[in-house]
Design an enzyme around this catalytic site. Sequence first.
Site, PDB file in Angstrom:
ATOM      1  N   ASN A 148       0.806  -1.230   0.000  1.00  0.00           N
ATOM      2  CA  ASN A 148       0.000   0.000   0.000  1.00  0.00           C
ATOM      3  C   ASN A 148       0.835   1.274   0.000  1.00  0.00           C
ATOM      4  O   ASN A 148       0.511   2.233  -0.693  1.00  0.00           O
ATOM      5  CB  ASN A 148      -1.017  -0.019   1.151  1.00  0.00           C
ATOM      6  CG  ASN A 148      -0.366  -0.139   2.502  1.00  0.00           C
ATOM      7  OD1 ASN A 148       0.698  -0.731   2.650  1.00  0.00           O
ATOM      8  ND2 ASN A 148      -0.999   0.430   3.498  1.00  0.00           N
TER       9      ASN A 148
ATOM     10  N   CYS B 190      -3.280   1.514   6.434  1.00  0.00           N
ATOM     11  CA  CYS B 190      -3.691   0.760   7.627  1.00  0.00           C
ATOM     12  C   CYS B 190      -4.345   1.664   8.660  1.00  0.00           C
ATOM     13  O   CYS B 190      -5.085   1.186   9.512  1.00  0.00           O
ATOM     14  CB  CYS B 190      -2.482   0.067   8.233  1.00  0.00           C
ATOM     15  SG  CYS B 190      -1.176   1.234   8.631  1.00  0.00           S
TER      16      CYS B 190
ATOM     17  N   GLU C  34       3.698  -4.639  12.404  1.00  0.00           N
ATOM     18  CA  GLU C  34       2.711  -3.572  12.212  1.00  0.00           C
ATOM     19  C   GLU C  34       1.629  -4.172  11.321  1.00  0.00           C
ATOM     20  O   GLU C  34       1.859  -4.435  10.142  1.00  0.00           O
ATOM     21  CB  GLU C  34       3.368  -2.343  11.574  1.00  0.00           C
ATOM     22  CG  GLU C  34       4.454  -1.759  12.474  1.00  0.00           C
ATOM     23  CD  GLU C  34       5.183  -0.562  11.886  1.00  0.00           C
ATOM     24  OE1 GLU C  34       4.859  -0.126  10.769  1.00  0.00           O
ATOM     25  OE2 GLU C  34       6.094  -0.064  12.563  1.00  0.00           O
TER      26      GLU C  34
ATOM     27  N   GLU D 118       7.644   0.771  16.773  1.00  0.00           N
ATOM     28  CA  GLU D 118       8.814   1.306  16.075  1.00  0.00           C
ATOM     29  C   GLU D 118       8.678   2.817  16.100  1.00  0.00           C
ATOM     30  O   GLU D 118       7.676   3.360  16.561  1.00  0.00           O
ATOM     31  CB  GLU D 118       8.919   0.730  14.660  1.00  0.00           C
ATOM     32  CG  GLU D 118       9.141  -0.786  14.696  1.00  0.00           C
ATOM     33  CD  GLU D 118       9.698  -1.393  13.411  1.00  0.00           C
ATOM     34  OE1 GLU D 118      10.501  -0.737  12.726  1.00  0.00           O
ATOM     35  OE2 GLU D 118       9.328  -2.533  13.094  1.00  0.00           O
TER      36      GLU D 118
HETATM   37  P1  NAD Z   1       0.055  -9.284   3.336  1.00  0.00           P
HETATM   38  O1  NAD Z   1       0.158  -9.704   4.758  1.00  0.00           O
HETATM   39  O2  NAD Z   1      -0.751 -10.094   2.398  1.00  0.00           O
HETATM   40  O3  NAD Z   1       1.511  -9.237   2.691  1.00  0.00           O
HETATM   41  C1  NAD Z   1       2.533  -8.474   3.255  1.00  0.00           C
HETATM   42  C2  NAD Z   1       3.869  -9.088   2.886  1.00  0.00           C
HETATM   43  O4  NAD Z   1       3.991 -10.361   3.498  1.00  0.00           O
HETATM   44  C3  NAD Z   1       4.067  -9.320   1.401  1.00  0.00           C
HETATM   45  O5  NAD Z   1       5.394  -8.987   1.088  1.00  0.00           O
HETATM   46  C4  NAD Z   1       3.809 -10.804   1.257  1.00  0.00           C
HETATM   47  O6  NAD Z   1       4.456 -11.386   0.157  1.00  0.00           O
HETATM   48  C5  NAD Z   1       4.392 -11.326   2.551  1.00  0.00           C
HETATM   49  N1  NAD Z   1       3.876 -12.617   2.993  1.00  0.00           N
HETATM   50  C6  NAD Z   1       2.624 -13.128   2.832  1.00  0.00           C
HETATM   51  N2  NAD Z   1       2.540 -14.352   3.406  1.00  0.00           N
HETATM   52  C7  NAD Z   1       3.752 -14.612   3.952  1.00  0.00           C
HETATM   53  C8  NAD Z   1       4.303 -15.721   4.670  1.00  0.00           C
HETATM   54  N3  NAD Z   1       3.563 -16.801   4.978  1.00  0.00           N
HETATM   55  N4  NAD Z   1       5.596 -15.661   5.075  1.00  0.00           N
HETATM   56  C9  NAD Z   1       6.331 -14.577   4.794  1.00  0.00           C
HETATM   57  N5  NAD Z   1       5.889 -13.500   4.098  1.00  0.00           N
HETATM   58  C10 NAD Z   1       4.612 -13.517   3.691  1.00  0.00           C
HETATM   59  O7  NAD Z   1      -0.409  -7.776   3.384  1.00  0.00           O
HETATM   60  P2  NAD Z   1      -0.780  -6.833   2.152  1.00  0.00           P
HETATM   61  O8  NAD Z   1      -2.050  -7.319   1.552  1.00  0.00           O
HETATM   62  O9  NAD Z   1       0.440  -6.700   1.297  1.00  0.00           O
HETATM   63  O10 NAD Z   1      -1.016  -5.421   2.882  1.00  0.00           O
HETATM   64  C11 NAD Z   1      -2.239  -5.011   3.386  1.00  0.00           C
HETATM   65  C12 NAD Z   1      -2.311  -5.283   4.877  1.00  0.00           C
HETATM   66  O11 NAD Z   1      -1.219  -4.671   5.536  1.00  0.00           O
HETATM   67  C13 NAD Z   1      -3.535  -4.701   5.531  1.00  0.00           C
HETATM   68  O12 NAD Z   1      -4.029  -5.630   6.478  1.00  0.00           O
HETATM   69  C14 NAD Z   1      -3.011  -3.471   6.259  1.00  0.00           C
HETATM   70  O13 NAD Z   1      -3.769  -3.049   7.356  1.00  0.00           O
HETATM   71  C15 NAD Z   1      -1.668  -3.933   6.668  1.00  0.00           C
HETATM   72  N6  NAD Z   1      -0.769  -2.798   6.930  1.00  0.00           N
HETATM   73  C16 NAD Z   1      -0.456  -2.470   8.224  1.00  0.00           C
HETATM   74  C17 NAD Z   1       0.365  -1.373   8.485  1.00  0.00           C
HETATM   75  C18 NAD Z   1       0.725  -0.951   9.897  1.00  0.00           C
HETATM   76  O14 NAD Z   1       1.609  -0.114  10.057  1.00  0.00           O
HETATM   77  N7  NAD Z   1       0.087  -1.473  10.918  1.00  0.00           N
HETATM   78  C19 NAD Z   1       0.876  -0.644   7.442  1.00  0.00           C
HETATM   79  C20 NAD Z   1       0.527  -1.000   6.134  1.00  0.00           C
HETATM   80  C21 NAD Z   1      -0.298  -2.091   5.889  1.00  0.00           C
HETATM   81  C1  6OH Z   2      -0.121   1.945   6.957  1.00  0.00           C
HETATM   82  O1  6OH Z   2      -0.611   1.703   5.874  1.00  0.00           O
HETATM   83  C2  6OH Z   2       0.624   3.110   7.255  1.00  0.00           C
HETATM   84  C3  6OH Z   2       1.637   3.053   8.122  1.00  0.00           C
HETATM   85  C4  6OH Z   2       2.408   4.205   8.363  1.00  0.00           C
HETATM   86  C5  6OH Z   2       3.581   4.134   8.963  1.00  0.00           C
HETATM   87  O2  6OH Z   2       4.153   3.007   9.338  1.00  0.00           O
HETATM   88  C6  6OH Z   2       4.341   5.342   9.209  1.00  0.00           C
HETATM   89  O3  6OH Z   2       5.474   5.205   9.697  1.00  0.00           O
HETATM   90  O4  6OH Z   2       3.868   6.443   8.930  1.00  0.00           O
END
Ligand code: NAD
Ligand code: 6OH
Length: 502
Positions: A171, A304, A270, A483
């Site tokens: 994202n 997120c 995260e 972090e």
């Molecule tokens: P995802 O969990 O599908 O994938 C994230 C990464 O993990 C990718 O690089 C993927 O290839 C890898 N991955 C997937 N399965 C794995 C496994 N079994 N072992 C190792 N690596 C693996 O997430 P996404 O769809 O790419 O992103 C969207 C999600 O991320 C949403 O749930 C969003 O809320 C969350 N997000 C959280 C934050 C935060 O700071 N809390 C920030 C951005 C996105």
């Molecule tokens: C999630 O999609 C956004 C996360 C943002 C950060 O981790 C940041 O450092 O601003």
Amino acid sequence: MSVQDRAIPASPAANSTLVPELRNFVDGEFVAGDHFFDDVNPADGTVIARVSEAGANVVDAAVAAARRALRGEWGKAGVWQRAALLYKIAEGIEARFNDFVQAESADTGKPVALASRLDVPRAAANFRVFADLIKTAGLEAFETETPDGKQALNYAVRKPIGVVGIITPWNLPLLLLTWKVAPALACGNTVVVKPSEETPASATLLAEVMRDAGVPSGVFNLVHGFGEGSTGEYLVSHPDVNAITFTGESRTGAAIMKACAPGVKPVSFELGGKNAAIIFADCERDETIQQMSDAVFLNTGQVCLCAERVYVERSIFDWFVSAMKHKAESLQIGWPQDRSTNMGPLISRTHREKVLSYFRKARQEGATIVTGGGVPEFGDERDNGFYVQPTILTGLPESACCVTEEIFGPVCHIAPFDSEDEALAMANDTEYGLAASIWTSDLKRAHRVARQMNVGITWVNCWFLRDLRTPFGGVGLSGIGREGGVHSLNFYSELNNICIRL
Ligand code: NAD
Ligand code: 6OH
């Protein structure tokens, strides 16, 4: 889908096509793996690159290179030397600003205006902030009285954890990847980075910046590929990786935690969110609507931190819903390259299916669709892209799946409340706990409500306003650890306490 289904066998034809090939970066060299997969532009569904998937052998080579680099000149580099390199990386990103904007926009479909304002400047800032921080971080020290009435001095020194595996989502690809790479390098570690399979381009450019900035071979390694049964799984379960830092979905976090358990590897997570916004009747109205529009629709709702649950004091509920409807309908949905576009497509066809399935469920659960709920029609190539309409729902019970599950699209549910306690109870009734926002002119109420939110960050009269020195993370399904600032330094280093009897 198996790896074989996704991958296209490497063939001489791979190099003769016009689409560029994105490779892994291992020990200072760009290397191809055995298979390629497609990198698709979500604005029109075209293939924009072929990406080399790192198999277990490439991941092994990357981890081995990272281990060797720790024993080499990088392992001996002092704090000032590391900081100087981080500043150079920041300058390198800025020198190729437009390349990064174009790469990020092509991979994600996000408007170039957004990538120019948010993603790329933040990537450079991540390196500068952690260079500054590591230079100014002091040591923890205590004077201790000994049982015989003399003294001892305790002080803790920071050492790198070692080889850090970094796994990031699609994202905010460059922003989130550099948010972890910068402190990891500042603390003297070496890294093996796996960006999302959906967004390989900006990380590949970053590898070029690393090489050109003179980052020693093996300090920054990049492996492309998928998660389960592919590159991500090889990396997190690799016995010679010392720690894993991950941003992505909560259930992926759970799978990674399992893979890390045998080696008792430290993890920093995260994860997802189902963030609430609480709008009180005394909020500053224009400002609130302006910022709430971003809080729901920025990056097509794929942040997120986006607010998917909005609670509004009943006396201004109708006004708020109609003002948000107006905002949603005024968004310019279009080609990412067009500077006036402020909403692009979702990341992929699969993700659009997921978001549309929630629109269907909302209807089944009896929601009122105030606006949106479908797919826009353009009459051109964008109809092959992955757009959805900005969508506002009302009228659902708190138990509805659209109110409890993370959708990760340009959509929110708006519900009225009658008292502060009721708003708080609804906002906190979730398994997630990433972020919240409160909108009010009453300072006392702002403090009172903010500290009762079960989240990692609460914004008052603002949203996604980041100071990179502050703790960032979530509670519950939203993550493990914090972090940001010294919290990053603590995760990316081991503290060795030295106790000297004086
Ligand atoms: P995802 O969990 O599908 O994938 C994230 C990464 O993990 C990718 O690089 C993927 O290839 C890898 N991955 C997937 N399965 C794995 C496994 N079994 N072992 C190792 N690596 C693996 O997430 P996404 O769809 O790419 O992103 C969207 C999600 O991320 C949403 O749930 C969003 O809320 C969350 N997000 C959280 C934050 C935060 O700071 N809390 C920030 C951005 C996105
Ligand atoms: C999630 O999609 C956004 C996360 C943002 C950060 O981790 C940041 O450092 O601003």
